[in-house]
Write a protein that holds these residues in place. Structure first.
Motif, PDB file in Angstrom:
ATOM      1  N   ALA A  59     -37.423   0.821   1.803  1.00 45.97           N
ATOM      2  CA  ALA A  59     -37.505  -0.293   0.849  1.00 45.97           C
ATOM      3  C   ALA A  59     -36.088  -0.799   0.563  1.00 45.97           C
ATOM      4  O   ALA A  59     -35.108  -0.202   1.000  1.00 45.97           O
ATOM      5  CB  ALA A  59     -38.184   0.173  -0.437  1.00 45.97           C
ATOM      6  N   ASP A  60     -35.984  -1.877  -0.178  1.00 45.09           N
ATOM      7  CA  ASP A  60     -34.698  -2.466  -0.534  1.00 45.09           C
ATOM      8  C   ASP A  60     -34.100  -1.694  -1.715  1.00 45.09           C
ATOM      9  O   ASP A  60     -34.599  -1.806  -2.841  1.00 45.09           O
ATOM     10  CB  ASP A  60     -34.907  -3.937  -0.902  1.00 45.09           C
ATOM     11  CG  ASP A  60     -33.632  -4.651  -1.341  1.00 45.09           C
ATOM     12  OD1 ASP A  60     -32.584  -3.993  -1.537  1.00 45.09           O
ATOM     13  OD2 ASP A  60     -33.693  -5.881  -1.503  1.00 45.09           O
ATOM     14  N   PRO A  61     -33.042  -0.896  -1.488  1.00 47.33           N
ATOM     15  CA  PRO A  61     -32.474  -0.075  -2.568  1.00 47.33           C
ATOM     16  C   PRO A  61     -31.984  -0.891  -3.764  1.00 47.33           C
ATOM     17  O   PRO A  61     -32.162  -0.466  -4.912  1.00 47.33           O
ATOM     18  CB  PRO A  61     -31.304   0.662  -1.896  1.00 47.33           C
ATOM     19  CG  PRO A  61     -31.628   0.651  -0.444  1.00 47.33           C
ATOM     20  CD  PRO A  61     -32.369  -0.640  -0.212  1.00 47.33           C
ATOM     21  N   ALA A  62     -31.394  -2.048  -3.528  1.00 44.76           N
ATOM     22  CA  ALA A  62     -30.889  -2.856  -4.633  1.00 44.76           C
ATOM     23  C   ALA A  62     -32.043  -3.373  -5.491  1.00 44.76           C
ATOM     24  O   ALA A  62     -31.980  -3.343  -6.727  1.00 44.76           O
ATOM     25  CB  ALA A  62     -30.049  -4.016  -4.111  1.00 44.76           C
ATOM     26  N   ARG A  63     -33.092  -3.831  -4.851  1.00 43.32           N
ATOM     27  CA  ARG A  63     -34.251  -4.343  -5.595  1.00 43.32           C
ATOM     28  C   ARG A  63     -34.916  -3.223  -6.393  1.00 43.32           C
ATOM     29  O   ARG A  63     -35.272  -3.399  -7.565  1.00 43.32           O
ATOM     30  CB  ARG A  63     -35.258  -4.987  -4.626  1.00 43.32           C
ATOM     31  CG  ARG A  63     -36.451  -5.625  -5.309  1.00 43.32           C
ATOM     32  CD  ARG A  63     -36.076  -6.892  -5.986  1.00 43.32           C
ATOM     33  NE  ARG A  63     -37.209  -7.482  -6.690  1.00 43.32           N
ATOM     34  CZ  ARG A  63     -37.096  -8.474  -7.533  1.00 43.32           C
ATOM     35  NH1 ARG A  63     -35.922  -9.016  -7.768  1.00 43.32           N
ATOM     36  NH2 ARG A  63     -38.140  -8.965  -8.138  1.00 43.32           N
ATOM     37  N   VAL A  64     -35.090  -2.073  -5.770  1.00 46.10           N
ATOM     38  CA  VAL A  64     -35.714  -0.947  -6.455  1.00 46.10           C
ATOM     39  C   VAL A  64     -34.874  -0.540  -7.654  1.00 46.10           C
ATOM     40  O   VAL A  64     -35.403  -0.317  -8.751  1.00 46.10           O
ATOM     41  CB  VAL A  64     -35.941   0.243  -5.497  1.00 46.10           C
ATOM     42  CG1 VAL A  64     -36.371   1.483  -6.261  1.00 46.10           C
ATOM     43  CG2 VAL A  64     -36.979  -0.113  -4.436  1.00 46.10           C
ATOM     44  N   GLU A 124     -47.398  -3.705  -6.703  1.00 48.63           N
ATOM     45  CA  GLU A 124     -47.990  -4.015  -5.403  1.00 48.63           C
ATOM     46  C   GLU A 124     -46.999  -4.000  -4.247  1.00 48.63           C
ATOM     47  O   GLU A 124     -47.385  -3.706  -3.122  1.00 48.63           O
ATOM     48  CB  GLU A 124     -48.695  -5.368  -5.474  1.00 48.63           C
ATOM     49  CG  GLU A 124     -49.880  -5.341  -6.430  1.00 48.63           C
ATOM     50  CD  GLU A 124     -50.488  -6.718  -6.673  1.00 48.63           C
ATOM     51  OE1 GLU A 124     -49.938  -7.721  -6.156  1.00 48.63           O
ATOM     52  OE2 GLU A 124     -51.500  -6.776  -7.383  1.00 48.63           O
ATOM     53  N   THR A 125     -45.753  -4.330  -4.469  1.00 48.95           N
ATOM     54  CA  THR A 125     -44.770  -4.340  -3.383  1.00 48.95           C
ATOM     55  C   THR A 125     -44.288  -2.916  -3.118  1.00 48.95           C
ATOM     56  O   THR A 125     -44.407  -2.027  -3.975  1.00 48.95           O
ATOM     57  CB  THR A 125     -43.549  -5.216  -3.736  1.00 48.95           C
ATOM     58  OG1 THR A 125     -42.864  -4.616  -4.853  1.00 48.95           O
ATOM     59  CG2 THR A 125     -43.955  -6.649  -4.065  1.00 48.95           C
ATOM     60  N   LEU A 126     -43.746  -2.694  -1.940  1.00 53.75           N
ATOM     61  CA  LEU A 126     -43.180  -1.385  -1.623  1.00 53.75           C
ATOM     62  C   LEU A 126     -42.103  -1.030  -2.641  1.00 53.75           C
ATOM     63  O   LEU A 126     -42.018   0.115  -3.106  1.00 53.75           O
ATOM     64  CB  LEU A 126     -42.608  -1.374  -0.201  1.00 53.75           C
ATOM     65  CG  LEU A 126     -41.890  -0.091   0.220  1.00 53.75           C
ATOM     66  CD1 LEU A 126     -42.812   1.130   0.127  1.00 53.75           C
ATOM     67  CD2 LEU A 126     -41.313  -0.245   1.622  1.00 53.75           C
ATOM     68  N   GLU A 127     -41.283  -2.009  -3.007  1.00 52.52           N
ATOM     69  CA  GLU A 127     -40.221  -1.760  -3.971  1.00 52.52           C
ATOM     70  C   GLU A 127     -40.781  -1.330  -5.328  1.00 52.52           C
ATOM     71  O   GLU A 127     -40.244  -0.423  -5.975  1.00 52.52           O
ATOM     72  CB  GLU A 127     -39.315  -2.986  -4.108  1.00 52.52           C
ATOM     73  CG  GLU A 127     -38.380  -3.191  -2.941  1.00 52.52           C
ATOM     74  CD  GLU A 127     -39.058  -3.658  -1.642  1.00 52.52           C
ATOM     75  OE1 GLU A 127     -38.468  -3.495  -0.574  1.00 52.52           O
ATOM     76  OE2 GLU A 127     -40.190  -4.185  -1.708  1.00 52.52           O
ATOM     77  N   ALA A 128     -41.867  -1.937  -5.766  1.00 50.95           N
ATOM     78  CA  ALA A 128     -42.473  -1.562  -7.039  1.00 50.95           C
ATOM     79  C   ALA A 128     -43.090  -0.162  -6.966  1.00 50.95           C
ATOM     80  O   ALA A 128     -42.973   0.625  -7.911  1.00 50.95           O
ATOM     81  CB  ALA A 128     -43.525  -2.586  -7.457  1.00 50.95           C
ATOM     82  N   VAL A 129     -43.727   0.149  -5.856  1.00 52.79           N
ATOM     83  CA  VAL A 129     -44.303   1.492  -5.677  1.00 52.79           C
ATOM     84  C   VAL A 129     -43.196   2.542  -5.728  1.00 52.79           C
ATOM     85  O   VAL A 129     -43.315   3.566  -6.408  1.00 52.79           O
ATOM     86  CB  VAL A 129     -45.101   1.578  -4.357  1.00 52.79           C
ATOM     87  CG1 VAL A 129     -45.489   3.023  -4.034  1.00 52.79           C
ATOM     88  CG2 VAL A 129     -46.333   0.684  -4.418  1.00 52.79           C
TER      89      VAL A 129
END
Length: 193
Positions: A59-64, A124-129
């Motif tokens: 996943a995107d580390p910055a977004r997470v 719902e997004t991978l980042e949110a999970v």
């Protein structure tokens, strides 16, 4: 809006978020922790765990990390409500609280923050999970640390946090937390020459 008004609105949210440095995570009081971690301390390590989990899960580390930083900002207004209390209370969604919190911020700032909270809440997004896993994993890690400090009544936090994990990497890190020693890092291996 003037630039000064925009700056004042943004600073208002920054000041408000600072309250999280003083606001305790209340659930730990039930376990017997006299001085529990603050919401800001929880959010900091959640963001760190989220960055690591994101790298492990693709996943995107910055977004997470961003989702993790803002996931509990609403607690300046609604406090950290223990799970048992949520059975008896009706609250507005975190997205509505966030919208009120950032209403005076510059539009671009408000949009970034409200979008991040909405994404986290939707899950719902991978980042949110991954961000949600980071939140639960941080709670589990904190429980392990409290247990090592002599607080015996933390198993329910470990069990509920572990049961909520979704990603393989979060499960692997939970296993490592449960089998590890929180202060093992104080005795590092010898430096190689």
């Amino acid at each position: 809006m003037t630039d000064d008004h925009d700056a004042a609105g943004a600073m208002s949210f920054i000041f408000e978020a600072g309250v999280l440095k003083r606001a305790a995570r209340t659930g730990w009081w039930f376990a017997g922790v006299k001085h529990p971690e603050s919401i800001a301390e929880h959010s900091f390590r959640t963001a760190l765990i989220g960055m690591m989990l994101a790298a492990m899960e693709g996943a995107d580390p910055a977004r997470v990390s961003m989702l993790c930083v803002v996931h509990d900002t609403q607690e300046t207004r609604i406090t950290d409500i223990p799970h048992i209390a949520k059975r008896y209370l009706t609250a507005v969604p975190n997205t509505a609280v966030t919208a009120d919190q950032v209403a005076a911020c510059p539009r671009a700032v408000a949009e970034v923050i409200t979008a991040a909270v909405a994404e986290y809440e939707a899950g719902e997004t991978l980042e949110a999970v991954v961000a949600r896993d980071a939140d639960k994993l941080e709670c589990l890690v904190q429980a392990v640390e409290y247990r090592h400090q002599g607080i015996d009544n933390v198993q329910r936090w470990i069990d509920s946090s572990r049961a909520a994990l979704k990603t393989t990497s979060a499960h692997r890190l939970a296993d490592a937390a449960l089998s590890g020693q929180p202060l093992a890092w104080l005795t590092p291996p010898p430096l190689s020459e």
